[in-house]
Scaffold this motif. Sequence first.
Motif, PDB file in Angstrom:
ATOM      1  N   GLY A  42       0.819  -1.192   0.000  1.00 32.80           N
ATOM      2  CA  GLY A  42       0.000   0.000   0.000  1.00 32.80           C
ATOM      3  C   GLY A  42       0.858   1.248   0.000  1.00 32.80           C
ATOM      4  O   GLY A  42       2.020   1.227   0.388  1.00 32.80           O
ATOM      5  N   GLY A  43       0.266   2.349  -0.454  1.00 30.90           N
ATOM      6  CA  GLY A  43       1.015   3.592  -0.536  1.00 30.90           C
ATOM      7  C   GLY A  43       1.669   3.797  -1.885  1.00 30.90           C
ATOM      8  O   GLY A  43       2.161   4.879  -2.188  1.00 30.90           O
ATOM      9  N   GLN A  44       1.690   2.763  -2.712  1.00 28.05           N
ATOM     10  CA  GLN A  44       2.215   2.858  -4.068  1.00 28.05           C
ATOM     11  C   GLN A  44       1.061   2.653  -5.037  1.00 28.05           C
ATOM     12  O   GLN A  44       0.154   1.852  -4.778  1.00 28.05           O
ATOM     13  N   GLY A  45       1.075   3.369  -6.149  1.00 24.87           N
ATOM     14  CA  GLY A  45       0.004   3.245  -7.128  1.00 24.87           C
ATOM     15  C   GLY A  45      -0.098   1.831  -7.689  1.00 24.87           C
ATOM     16  O   GLY A  45       0.888   1.090  -7.733  1.00 24.87           O
TER      17      GLY A  45
ATOM     18  N   PRO B 124       5.041  10.341   1.826  1.00 23.32           N
ATOM     19  CA  PRO B 124       4.724   9.480   0.675  1.00 23.32           C
ATOM     20  C   PRO B 124       5.782   8.407   0.475  1.00 23.32           C
ATOM     21  O   PRO B 124       6.973   8.620   0.742  1.00 23.32           O
ATOM     22  N   GLN B 125       5.331   7.256  -0.004  1.00 28.64           N
ATOM     23  CA  GLN B 125       6.222   6.107  -0.100  1.00 28.64           C
ATOM     24  C   GLN B 125       7.454   6.387  -0.958  1.00 28.64           C
ATOM     25  O   GLN B 125       8.571   5.987  -0.597  1.00 28.64           O
ATOM     26  N   GLN B 126       7.276   7.059  -2.077  1.00 28.66           N
ATOM     27  CA  GLN B 126       8.424   7.331  -2.944  1.00 28.66           C
ATOM     28  C   GLN B 126       9.457   8.186  -2.218  1.00 28.66           C
ATOM     29  O   GLN B 126      10.664   7.957  -2.349  1.00 28.66           O
ATOM     30  N   GLN B 127       8.982   9.164  -1.451  1.00 38.27           N
ATOM     31  CA  GLN B 127       9.904  10.012  -0.704  1.00 38.27           C
ATOM     32  C   GLN B 127      10.609   9.215   0.383  1.00 38.27           C
ATOM     33  O   GLN B 127      11.791   9.419   0.651  1.00 38.27           O
TER      34      GLN B 127
END
Length: 595
Positions: free
Chosen positions: A121-124, A291-294
Amino acid sequence: MSSPSELESSPVPFSELGLSAAVMKAVESVGYESPSPIQAATIPPLLAGRDVLGQAQTGTGKTAAFALPILSRLHASGQNSSKAPRALVLAPTRELAIQVAEAFQSYASHIKDFHVLPIYGGQGYGPQLAALRRGVDVVVGTPGRVMDHLKRGTLSLKNLEWMVLDEADEMLRMGFIEDVEWIFENTPPRRQVALFSATMPAAIRRIAKTHLRDAEEVTIKNKTSTAINIRQRYWIVGGGMGKLDALTRLLEAEPFDAMLVFARTKKATDELAEKLTARGYACAALNGDIPQQQRERTVARLKNKQLDIIVATDVAARGLDVERISHVINFDIPHDTESYVHRIGRTGRAGRAGDAILFVTMREKRLFKAIEHATRQPIEPMDLPTAAEVNEQRMVRFKQRIGETIESESLDYFRTLVEEYRRANDVELVDMAAALAFMAQGDDAPLGAAGKASPVPMHSDGPGFGTANDKPRSKKPRGSDSDLETFRIEVGHQHGVEPRNIVGAIANEAGVDSKDIGRIDIRDDHSMVDLPQGMPPEIFSHLKTVWVANRQLAISRVEGAFPAPAPGRRTQPPAAKRKAGKKPKGGKKSGKPKK
């Protein structure tokens, strides 16, 4: 289920475990020399096709224990003719899922056309759906996102041969067990299962009994719950030193490569990271609101030495595996002993030495004792570095910078400039060097000036609140009121508060010695308290939110009020009147304290 085996040491090298040639090449390339006890105990039965129930603490090498045999058997059986995954690993957190996926990719570096996919979760959904359509060999995911894909029909487990539960007790703690049960029920009946957990509560035992067949049970018998190569120390908060100043001193004087600082709340991680950045440290926050990417970029920056400090909540306690983390600081004590073990397990990885430091307030001593009991390892008391020690380290680093600059930089232009100035002004070179050194330090405290300025930012010059200067504080006699000021707090008789409650809260939360707290005048719905002048803004803001007798202090300054002439007198009404909710005799209607 077979009887458990208990191992304390590794009896065989990797080369004798039966791993495939391609996997052994990867093992050699990553520098592994001998298997850890959990690896030596579980790899052979997993290679033989048996289910395994393994119990071992975090940081013991469980990922390789299941990844290496899965990859060996996958490689031996040839390429995956179907796009559906052949192995599924369930992990409780996104960080752990990413770590396990990266480990699979590393161990499969010599296996052609191998594909692993972390889903969480947290990723598209887009990248995950695209990868699943292309086909993957191993899926590593959190239970919620795996369930979503199964219900959508975007993930098929029809060809599943291996299933792994990693950190099963953490899934139980986080409320994922029902999801795990549902996923088990939607997997083929003939699949090999490996379940790993640091502890074995009844719910985990029930899952093992239901879904594992004739499992080899392995328990790694540790002498302690934490790695013996982690030095554990604690510091009792107080004595006029706040936690932020204490942390800054440690950063100045304690040699470290990278540091992980744990705070209890998301807000606290952001605030602490901001303050450390303002003090010149390469620091970032890591918490669930980012955010997950960060978050992934932040971890990558720590690995690449672009960051030296991460301030994190427990969301990063599992799965964050960065070799250069030499220190873990528990800025806020964790709520439970298990979290402490997982936190400090982020250092001392792969046999390296690590340091773990715990900040403990007086009211947290009981929890500290529980932690010490759980680790079965002494946690040493520590003194903070003195101002002299901090200054010494500053001078050492300054001299190192001089040497590094001479060796690595082209200085011809500056030599010419300095020589021109020397000739024009008839100045000694040593005086010029001293002046340039003074200019280079900018706004930092002067090197070696422990008695003149603090080597770390000072909160206040007022008595009672922490400074970095170790010289004894000069104080006026206790009879003097000029070094105190009066504050109002929104808790009084009707809330059942007593002077000791107020003293304890302020002493613990503001780092004020109890003897520096003056008169406490408890009134009906509020109280007056005399505290040392010069309260730092951050401590003042923090005290507003501190709870006493189920009320927030909501502290405020009493403008124009002067302390009572007898600091230390703490008043409250007789017990009978206090029970009746009456004001103490002689209580005033106005909010000002009696002079």
